[in-house]
Design an enzyme around this catalytic site. Sequence first.
Site, PDB file in Angstrom:
ATOM      1  N   CYS A 102       1.076  -1.063  -0.070  1.00  0.00           N
ATOM      2  CA  CYS A 102       0.079   0.034   0.058  1.00  0.00           C
ATOM      3  C   CYS A 102       1.119   1.269  -0.045  1.00  0.00           C
ATOM      4  O   CYS A 102       2.059   1.163  -0.663  1.00  0.00           O
ATOM      5  CB  CYS A 102      -1.020   0.035   1.241  1.00  0.00           C
ATOM      6  SG  CYS A 102      -0.177  -0.174   2.822  1.00  0.00           S
ATOM      7  N   ASN A 103       0.456   2.204   0.555  1.00  0.00           N
ATOM      8  CA  ASN A 103       1.417   3.368   0.713  1.00  0.00           C
ATOM      9  C   ASN A 103       2.415   3.490   1.534  1.00  0.00           C
ATOM     10  O   ASN A 103       3.588   3.535   1.302  1.00  0.00           O
ATOM     11  CB  ASN A 103       0.586   4.848   1.028  1.00  0.00           C
ATOM     12  CG  ASN A 103      -0.045   5.276  -0.150  1.00  0.00           C
ATOM     13  OD1 ASN A 103       0.525   5.227  -1.432  1.00  0.00           O
ATOM     14  ND2 ASN A 103      -1.397   5.809  -0.014  1.00  0.00           N
TER      15      ASN A 103
END
Length: 152
Positions: A102-103
């Site tokens: 994800c981020n």
Amino acid sequence: MKRISPALCIGLSLIAPSAWADNKAAAVDEMAAYLEFVDYGGATIFPEQIPRSEYARMLVIDTRDAGQFAKDHIPGAINIEWRQVLAKSSQIPKDKTVLLYCNGGTLSSQAGFALRVAGWDNVKILDGGFTAWKAKGGMDANAKAGGAPAQH
């Protein structure tokens, strides 16, 4: 404070209290059993540990939302939002390495935990997520770090 949706409230009210308690207890038991044997680190891998050639042998899953995926993602990645990994688990193989990101690593870690509890022992979480991957050189992070071997 997060609100529970009215649809969820209605759905939960349809479940018998004893069934809800039994299901919750079973889920807790499964998670406890998983935590008994999982390796420290929860199957994380650093961008520097992944040689460029290794990406082609993995299924790379971007667990961010579709908008973030559309803006930029690891080449070759598919997009399955973190909350949907179990619902779309038929798309996730058990016979090759699966890399989730994800981020920053938090949401993909939750998705990875869910998959591992559900029986996927081939899941790795990209430590630091897409942000660290880009900052460390992306597909060339391993080469920039001196070619550290990938851990499986």
